[in-house]
Design a protein around this motif. Structure first.
Motif, PDB file in Angstrom:
ATOM      1  N   THR A 150       0.842  -1.187   0.000  1.00 10.68           N
ATOM      2  CA  THR A 150       0.000   0.000   0.000  1.00 10.68           C
ATOM      3  C   THR A 150       0.882   1.242   0.000  1.00 10.68           C
ATOM      4  O   THR A 150       1.666   1.468   0.929  1.00 10.68           O
ATOM      5  CB  THR A 150      -0.931   0.018   1.219  1.00 10.68           C
ATOM      6  N   ILE A 151       0.756   2.043  -1.038  1.00 13.54           N
ATOM      7  CA  ILE A 151       1.531   3.272  -1.211  1.00 13.54           C
ATOM      8  C   ILE A 151       0.635   4.458  -0.873  1.00 13.54           C
ATOM      9  O   ILE A 151      -0.497   4.541  -1.342  1.00 13.54           O
ATOM     10  CB  ILE A 151       2.053   3.387  -2.654  1.00 13.54           C
ATOM     11  N   THR A 152       1.162   5.349  -0.061  1.00 13.47           N
ATOM     12  CA  THR A 152       0.330   6.442   0.444  1.00 13.47           C
ATOM     13  C   THR A 152       0.997   7.802   0.251  1.00 13.47           C
ATOM     14  O   THR A 152       2.204   7.893   0.006  1.00 13.47           O
ATOM     15  CB  THR A 152       0.020   6.210   1.939  1.00 13.47           C
ATOM     16  N   GLN A 153       0.178   8.844   0.372  1.00 16.34           N
ATOM     17  CA  GLN A 153       0.649  10.227   0.367  1.00 16.34           C
ATOM     18  C   GLN A 153       0.127  10.924   1.624  1.00 16.34           C
ATOM     19  O   GLN A 153      -0.995  10.656   2.064  1.00 16.34           O
ATOM     20  CB  GLN A 153       0.132  10.988  -0.859  1.00 16.34           C
ATOM     21  N   TYR A 154       0.948  11.817   2.171  1.00 20.28           N
ATOM     22  CA  TYR A 154       0.535  12.560   3.363  1.00 20.28           C
ATOM     23  C   TYR A 154       0.713  14.059   3.132  1.00 20.28           C
ATOM     24  O   TYR A 154       1.611  14.495   2.415  1.00 20.28           O
ATOM     25  CB  TYR A 154       1.374  12.162   4.583  1.00 20.28           C
ATOM     26  N   ARG A 155      -0.129  14.821   3.806  1.00 18.78           N
ATOM     27  CA  ARG A 155       0.024  16.266   3.911  1.00 18.78           C
ATOM     28  C   ARG A 155       0.358  16.556   5.373  1.00 18.78           C
ATOM     29  O   ARG A 155      -0.405  16.197   6.272  1.00 18.78           O
ATOM     30  CB  ARG A 155      -1.269  16.963   3.494  1.00 18.78           C
ATOM     31  N   ILE A 156       1.525  17.166   5.605  1.00 19.23           N
ATOM     32  CA  ILE A 156       2.009  17.403   6.960  1.00 19.23           C
ATOM     33  C   ILE A 156       2.082  18.910   7.207  1.00 19.23           C
ATOM     34  O   ILE A 156       2.684  19.649   6.420  1.00 19.23           O
ATOM     35  CB  ILE A 156       3.400  16.777   7.175  1.00 19.23           C
ATOM     36  N   ALA A 157       1.499  19.355   8.294  1.00 19.16           N
ATOM     37  CA  ALA A 157       1.502  20.781   8.623  1.00 19.16           C
ATOM     38  C   ALA A 157       2.906  21.245   9.003  1.00 19.16           C
ATOM     39  O   ALA A 157       3.650  20.536   9.674  1.00 19.16           O
ATOM     40  CB  ALA A 157       0.540  21.051   9.767  1.00 19.16           C
ATOM     41  N   LEU A 158       3.262  22.438   8.544  1.00 16.40           N
ATOM     42  CA  LEU A 158       4.492  23.106   8.964  1.00 16.40           C
ATOM     43  C   LEU A 158       4.121  24.311   9.812  1.00 16.40           C
ATOM     44  O   LEU A 158       3.053  24.912   9.634  1.00 16.40           O
ATOM     45  CB  LEU A 158       5.307  23.551   7.740  1.00 16.40           C
ATOM     46  N   ARG A 159       5.023  24.671  10.713  1.00 12.95           N
ATOM     47  CA  ARG A 159       4.755  25.772  11.611  1.00 12.95           C
ATOM     48  C   ARG A 159       5.288  27.069  11.029  1.00 12.95           C
ATOM     49  O   ARG A 159       6.322  27.082  10.374  1.00 12.95           O
ATOM     50  CB  ARG A 159       5.377  25.493  12.975  1.00 12.95           C
ATOM     51  N   GLY A 160       4.576  28.151  11.285  1.00 15.62           N
ATOM     52  CA  GLY A 160       5.011  29.439  10.793  1.00 15.62           C
ATOM     53  C   GLY A 160       3.852  30.230  10.218  1.00 15.62           C
ATOM     54  O   GLY A 160       2.778  29.680   9.904  1.00 15.62           O
ATOM     55  N   ALA A 161       4.067  31.518  10.061  1.00 15.47           N
ATOM     56  CA  ALA A 161       3.023  32.423   9.575  1.00 15.47           C
ATOM     57  C   ALA A 161       2.504  31.991   8.211  1.00 15.47           C
ATOM     58  O   ALA A 161       3.276  31.776   7.281  1.00 15.47           O
ATOM     59  CB  ALA A 161       3.576  33.844   9.505  1.00 15.47           C
ATOM     60  N   GLY A 162       1.187  31.882   8.087  1.00 13.47           N
ATOM     61  CA  GLY A 162       0.546  31.554   6.820  1.00 13.47           C
ATOM     62  C   GLY A 162       0.487  30.081   6.517  1.00 13.47           C
ATOM     63  O   GLY A 162      -0.335  29.648   5.693  1.00 13.47           O
ATOM     64  N   ARG A 163       1.319  29.273   7.138  1.00 15.01           N
ATOM     65  CA  ARG A 163       1.353  27.851   6.804  1.00 15.01           C
ATOM     66  C   ARG A 163       0.131  27.095   7.332  1.00 15.01           C
ATOM     67  O   ARG A 163      -0.389  26.211   6.654  1.00 15.01           O
ATOM     68  CB  ARG A 163       2.640  27.220   7.332  1.00 15.01           C
ATOM     69  N   SER A 164      -0.317  27.461   8.530  1.00 14.63           N
ATOM     70  CA  SER A 164      -1.505  26.809   9.082  1.00 14.63           C
ATOM     71  C   SER A 164      -2.716  27.046   8.188  1.00 14.63           C
ATOM     72  O   SER A 164      -3.539  26.151   7.965  1.00 14.63           O
ATOM     73  CB  SER A 164      -1.789  27.315  10.496  1.00 14.63           C
TER      74      SER A 164
END
Length: 371
Positions: free
Chosen positions: A337-351
């Protein structure tokens, strides 16, 4: 933690032998095999495929020891959304995206990689990770760290692809996993092909033959539909140079698994695999489409089955094929099973970027459910 991030590497030729040795040492202790990020393949890609991509190779060190490595690029879009993000670099000929992370240091390595991206002014939006094994060490450690840090993590997509992992020998595997009617048809094709002349299958073992084999593969692939559509390796000089360089480096490192099938001494099918640890990744296949009635692509896959299952050093092989591939799915029973993730980064505008991407995706699912 001692961390190092290199801003950009236009070519791998800038690396000193000691740098490549560090990469090799990390790869040999990696928690998860990835032949595409082994130094021989990654350096070849950086040499020949990275000029337009502005690739950055992130490194994480701990106590002076390299524990993590991941090549990344900045993308101006995320799918159909005009949202900038950081993406693990997977060029057109890279089919697995797990970073090289030292076994036992998985969470520390991910912590260092994400901290670098949090602090990097050049890193917009969020981290989009592609081509990971959903059941692999990288995915497990990343999930644990995101929970610990209360960092946003969203699975974007997943699919299954064929994999070969079995303790059976080739004949027993064939009997267990292929329908009798299919086995009978393939035996008939083998016999019909043999009626045309002498059929031989062999692995590359002599360095003196390497350049010739690479040339024959490029020509064979370009002679078919990939050549007509402009997607064969030989259609672009940089792609062909990458292929030759990767094969040469992998052969020298004893990690190239190059198979051919000949009819009266002429290659009618060729298959290239790259090894890492106990695993292997099936890279490219080419065959003479003028002989399509004999299914040379399937026949060389059967020869590959015997070569892999007969080699105790190879514990498994990833097909690197698209989901629901009609040929390899019928030959190999196991799935990865091959997957993709979206990971949050910290900093202005990124959230905001992370939340927007999640919101648009959720809205799309609801609209598809209503249609």
């Amino acid at each position: 933690m001692d961390m190092a991030s290199h801003p950009a590497w236009a070519t791998a030729r800038a690396y000193a032998p000691s740098q490549r040795q560090r990469w090799t040492a990390l790869a040999e202790e990696a928690a998860e095999a990835n032949a595409f990020y082994m130094p021989e393949m990654l350096c070849a890609a950086l040499d020949h495929l990275a000029d337009a991509a502005n690739v950055r190779v992130l490194e994480v060190q701990q106590g002076g020891e390299l524990i993590g490595l991941m090549p990344v690029v900045v993308s101006a879009r995320h799918g159909r959304l005009p949202i900038g993000c950081v993406v693990n670099w997977m060029h057109d000929h890279c089919f697995f995206g797990a970073p090289l992370i030292r076994r036992g240091e998985e969470i520390a390595a991910w912590r260092g990689l994400l901290e670098q991206l949090d602090e990097a002014r050049w890193a917009p939006g969020f981290l989009h990770l592609r081509g990971l094994d959903a059941a692999g060490a990288n995915a497990a450690a990343l999930e644990a760290l995101c929970v610990e840090q209360r960092r946003g993590r969203r699975e974007v997509h997943r699919h299954d692809r064929a994999m070969l992992r079995s303790d059976l020998d080739a004949d027993a595997y064939w009997e267990a996993n292929m329908r009798p009617k299919k086995r009978k048809e393939l035996r008939r094709l083998q016999k019909r092909l043999a009626d045309l002349g002498r059929v031989d299958s062999r692995l590359l073992t002599q360095e003196a033959e390497l350049a010739g084999w690479c040339g024959e593969f490029l020509a064979l692939e370009a002679s078919g539909w990939k050549g007509s559509e402009g997607t064969a390796l030989a259609c672009k000089a940089d792609d062909a140079a990458f292929f030759r360089a990767a094969c040469a480096a992998a052969f020298e490192a004893k990690r190239l698994h190059f198979l051919r099938m000949d009819l009266d001494g002429r290659a009618i099918a060729m298959l290239v695999n790259f090894r890492h640890g106990e695993g292997a990744f099936s890279f490219k296949i080419a065959f003479d489409e003028a002989l399509a009635r004999f299914s040379p692509g399937v026949l060389i896959e059967l020869a590959n089955l015997h070569a892999v299952q007969g080699n105790p050093a190879i514990g498994w092989m990833d097909s690197c094929a698209a989901a629901d591939h009609p040929m390899i799915d019928s030959l190999w029973a196991e799935r990865r099973t091959i997957t993709q993730y979206r990971i949050a980064l910290r900093g202005a505008g990124r959230s905001a970027a992370f939340a927007l991407a999640n919101g648009v995706e959720a809205l799309g699912r609801r609209l598809r459910g209503q249609s």
